[in-house]
Structures are given as C-alpha cells and as structure tokens.
Design a protein around this motif. Structure first.
Motif, PDB file in Angstrom:
ATOM      1  N   ASP A  57      -6.624  -1.198  -5.929  1.00  0.00           N
ATOM      2  CA  ASP A  57      -7.621  -0.190  -5.566  1.00  0.00           C
ATOM      3  C   ASP A  57      -6.917   1.096  -5.166  1.00  0.00           C
ATOM      4  O   ASP A  57      -5.697   1.142  -5.005  1.00  0.00           O
ATOM      5  N   ASN A  58      -7.723   2.145  -5.033  1.00  0.00           N
ATOM      6  CA  ASN A  58      -7.206   3.480  -4.766  1.00  0.00           C
ATOM      7  C   ASN A  58      -8.211   4.170  -3.848  1.00  0.00           C
ATOM      8  O   ASN A  58      -9.314   4.495  -4.270  1.00  0.00           O
ATOM      9  N   VAL A  59      -7.828   4.355  -2.588  1.00  0.00           N
ATOM     10  CA  VAL A  59      -8.726   4.962  -1.609  1.00  0.00           C
ATOM     11  C   VAL A  59      -7.993   6.067  -0.859  1.00  0.00           C
ATOM     12  O   VAL A  59      -6.941   5.832  -0.252  1.00  0.00           O
ATOM     13  N   ASP A  60      -8.532   7.275  -0.904  1.00  0.00           N
ATOM     14  CA  ASP A  60      -7.987   8.412  -0.151  1.00  0.00           C
ATOM     15  C   ASP A  60      -6.490   8.618  -0.371  1.00  0.00           C
ATOM     16  O   ASP A  60      -5.731   8.830   0.573  1.00  0.00           O
ATOM     17  N   GLY A  61      -6.077   8.566  -1.632  1.00  0.00           N
ATOM     18  CA  GLY A  61      -4.679   8.848  -1.945  1.00  0.00           C
ATOM     19  C   GLY A  61      -3.724   7.713  -1.673  1.00  0.00           C
ATOM     20  O   GLY A  61      -2.504   7.900  -1.740  1.00  0.00           O
ATOM     21  N   VAL A  62      -4.244   6.526  -1.365  1.00  0.00           N
ATOM     22  CA  VAL A  62      -3.399   5.342  -1.137  1.00  0.00           C
ATOM     23  C   VAL A  62      -3.828   4.253  -2.121  1.00  0.00           C
ATOM     24  O   VAL A  62      -5.008   3.905  -2.179  1.00  0.00           O
ATOM     25  N   PHE A  63      -2.861   3.740  -2.901  1.00  0.00           N
ATOM     26  CA  PHE A  63      -3.188   2.639  -3.799  1.00  0.00           C
ATOM     27  C   PHE A  63      -2.521   1.365  -3.300  1.00  0.00           C
ATOM     28  O   PHE A  63      -1.490   1.404  -2.623  1.00  0.00           O
ATOM     29  N   THR A  64      -3.148   0.238  -3.610  1.00  0.00           N
ATOM     30  CA  THR A  64      -2.570  -1.048  -3.261  1.00  0.00           C
ATOM     31  C   THR A  64      -2.254  -1.806  -4.542  1.00  0.00           C
ATOM     32  O   THR A  64      -2.884  -1.593  -5.584  1.00  0.00           O
ATOM     33  N   ALA A  68       0.865  -1.180   0.000  1.00  0.00           N
ATOM     34  CA  ALA A  68       0.000   0.000   0.000  1.00  0.00           C
ATOM     35  C   ALA A  68       0.901   1.229   0.000  1.00  0.00           C
ATOM     36  O   ALA A  68       1.795   1.344   0.847  1.00  0.00           O
ATOM     37  N   VAL A  69       0.654   2.131  -0.944  1.00  0.00           N
ATOM     38  CA  VAL A  69       1.530   3.283  -1.156  1.00  0.00           C
ATOM     39  C   VAL A  69       0.710   4.565  -1.178  1.00  0.00           C
ATOM     40  O   VAL A  69      -0.286   4.655  -1.903  1.00  0.00           O
ATOM     41  N   ARG A  70       1.147   5.551  -0.397  1.00  0.00           N
ATOM     42  CA  ARG A  70       0.490   6.871  -0.413  1.00  0.00           C
ATOM     43  C   ARG A  70       1.159   7.737  -1.466  1.00  0.00           C
ATOM     44  O   ARG A  70       2.378   7.883  -1.491  1.00  0.00           O
ATOM     45  N   GLY A  71       0.320   8.313  -2.351  1.00  0.00           N
ATOM     46  CA  GLY A  71       0.817   9.203  -3.393  1.00  0.00           C
ATOM     47  C   GLY A  71      -0.332  10.009  -3.953  1.00  0.00           C
ATOM     48  O   GLY A  71      -0.969   9.575  -4.916  1.00  0.00           O
ATOM     49  N   PRO A  72      -0.638  11.162  -3.366  1.00  0.00           N
ATOM     50  CA  PRO A  72      -1.808  11.940  -3.790  1.00  0.00           C
ATOM     51  C   PRO A  72      -1.826  12.319  -5.268  1.00  0.00           C
ATOM     52  O   PRO A  72      -2.881  12.306  -5.888  1.00  0.00           O
ATOM     53  N   LEU A  73      -0.662  12.600  -5.844  1.00  0.00           N
ATOM     54  CA  LEU A  73      -0.639  12.994  -7.257  1.00  0.00           C
ATOM     55  C   LEU A  73      -0.909  11.799  -8.161  1.00  0.00           C
ATOM     56  O   LEU A  73      -1.796  11.846  -9.014  1.00  0.00           O
ATOM     57  N   VAL A  74      -0.152  10.710  -7.984  1.00  0.00           N
ATOM     58  CA  VAL A  74      -0.302   9.582  -8.897  1.00  0.00           C
ATOM     59  C   VAL A  74      -1.636   8.868  -8.719  1.00  0.00           C
ATOM     60  O   VAL A  74      -2.103   8.185  -9.640  1.00  0.00           O
ATOM     61  N   THR A  75      -2.274   9.035  -7.568  1.00  0.00           N
ATOM     62  CA  THR A  75      -3.578   8.398  -7.365  1.00  0.00           C
ATOM     63  C   THR A  75      -4.732   9.305  -7.783  1.00  0.00           C
ATOM     64  O   THR A  75      -5.882   8.872  -7.774  1.00  0.00           O
ATOM     65  N   SER A  76      -4.427  10.533  -8.172  1.00  0.00           N
ATOM     66  CA  SER A  76      -5.502  11.487  -8.493  1.00  0.00           C
ATOM     67  C   SER A  76      -6.392  10.990  -9.634  1.00  0.00           C
ATOM     68  O   SER A  76      -7.576  11.333  -9.695  1.00  0.00           O
ATOM     69  N   ASP A  77      -5.838  10.179 -10.537  1.00  0.00           N
ATOM     70  CA  ASP A  77      -6.644   9.643 -11.639  1.00  0.00           C
ATOM     71  C   ASP A  77      -6.433   8.137 -11.807  1.00  0.00           C
ATOM     72  O   ASP A  77      -6.780   7.571 -12.833  1.00  0.00           O
ATOM     73  N   ALA A  78      -5.842   7.487 -10.786  1.00  0.00           N
ATOM     74  CA  ALA A  78      -5.539   6.053 -10.894  1.00  0.00           C
ATOM     75  C   ALA A  78      -6.799   5.216 -10.729  1.00  0.00           C
ATOM     76  O   ALA A  78      -7.618   5.466  -9.852  1.00  0.00           O
ATOM     77  N   ARG A  79      -6.924   4.214 -11.614  1.00  0.00           N
ATOM     78  CA  ARG A  79      -8.049   3.281 -11.546  1.00  0.00           C
ATOM     79  C   ARG A  79      -7.524   1.867 -11.455  1.00  0.00           C
ATOM     80  O   ARG A  79      -6.356   1.600 -11.748  1.00  0.00           O
ATOM     81  N   HIS A  80      -8.398   0.968 -11.082  1.00  0.00           N
ATOM     82  CA  HIS A  80      -8.049  -0.443 -11.028  1.00  0.00           C
ATOM     83  C   HIS A  80      -7.455  -0.876 -12.373  1.00  0.00           C
ATOM     84  O   HIS A  80      -8.009  -0.580 -13.430  1.00  0.00           O
TER      85      HIS A  80
END
Length: 199
Positions: free
Chosen positions: A53-60, A26-38
């Motif tokens: 998944d991508n929840v609150d700026g953290v993707f797994t 699980a990685v926190r990255g507000p910029l890269v998760t701003s438009d990240a989808r499954h």
C-alpha cells in the motif's frame, strides 16, 4: 526491470518482523510513491520489492526471510536512508544498465580514496561473483548502476562522482558497511548458454 539510476533518497519508517521468517518494511519516498499502486515494483537499495500500500508518501512491502538473509535490508533501522527507484517505463531512456533488483550477494566497503573530482571506492568481492565482474563492465551496488574501474581477486573498485556521492546512500557509507551487489545478468546468461554446449 530497473536502470540503476537512483531517483530519490528515501527513509525507513519502520521494519516490523513477522510471525514467521519475514518482515514488513515501510519506506518514505514522496517521488517514488507519487504514482505507486498496489503491486508495483520499487527498488530499495537494489532489492526489488512489491508495493502493498501507499499512504501519504509512505509505501509498505513484504520482505521474505530469503531476502533478509541474502541482502543488507535486515540491518536497516527506522531513520536509515535508502536508494529508491521505480521500475523502468518502456519508451524512456535507459541511463544505467539492465538491473533486475535481484541481489546476488552482499559485499563490504574496504577502502575510500579521495581523488581530484571523484573518489575511488573499493568493495570486497564474494568469490562466487568474481567471474561476473570485469573491468569497464557494469555492476549494481545498493541499486546504483556503476562502472567497474579495476578488479582484483577478491575486490573491485569504482569511481564515484560527486553526484553519486550526494544523491545516493553510497556517499554516507563507511568502511565496513554492507552493500547489496547485483552483477550483470547478461554475463550469467552467457555462462549458462556456453556451459550447455557440447564442446
């Protein structure tokens, strides 16, 4: 496909070992998760991982045992900083070079020499990768596109500018720390094509 231009310094939130030879990161990255989808690809220290998944700026992302064995991801801990880059978009500028996010090997930092406006950083060079690394050629270190300054039999050096030091994890790495290497894929294709010729 990536460019090796790091977009953001992220942070490992957790690394959960799976029942079998695997893990979930699980990685926190507000910029890269701003438009990240499954299903999207994100480079983490040069390793192409697929977003679950991508929840609150953290993707797994799932990490196979093969990846843990062949990269430095297995030594990361919660709180570790990582270089993050989203996959390149067609039609955008290619600021670095063609980077697949497929790590070829792990090296260590063996020297850091401050210069006037930059720093010379020397890395070990795994013997099986040496033939692909050339002076003034491109190499990816922890997902960062860099130009090789010098190559010896068992090491290579790059010149790290202040922006690279400040905006990537390379600035905080110490002598002995492991880094992920990806050599220029074009060199590997040329080798295969020439090797298949009947001369």
């Amino acid at each position: 496909m990536f460019t090796g231009i790091v977009e953001e310094l992220g942070e490992i939130v957790r690394l959960t070992e799976g029942a079998e030879d695997s893990a979930v990161i699980a990685v926190r990255g507000p910029l890269v998760t701003s438009d990240a989808r499954h299903g999207d690809s994100i480079s983490v220290n040069g390793c192409c991982l697929t977003v679950i998944d991508n929840v609150d700026g953290v993707f797994t992302a799932d990490v196979m045992g093969e990846t843990l064995r062949r990269t430095s991801l297995g030594v990361l801990k919660p709180g570790s900083n990582v270089n993050l880059e989203r996959a390149a978009a067609l039609g955008s500028r290619l600021g670095g070079h063609l980077v697949q996010g497929h790590v070829d090997g792990v090296a260590t930092i063996i020297a850091r020499e401050p210069a006037d406006q930059w720093e010379v950083v020397r890395f070990s060079l795994p013997p099986e990768l040496a033939k692909y690394v050339v002076e003034k050629g491109s190499i990816t270190v922890d997902g960062v596109s860099l130009t090789v300054m010098e190559v010896t039999g068992d090491s290579f050096a790059i010149g790290m500018i202040p922006a690279t030091s400040k905006l990537t994890v390379l600035g905080g790495k110490a002598i002995g720390d492991p880094v992920n290497l990806e050599v220029d894929v074009i060199a590997k294709y040329v080798e295969k094509m020439l090797g298949s010729r009947n001369v």
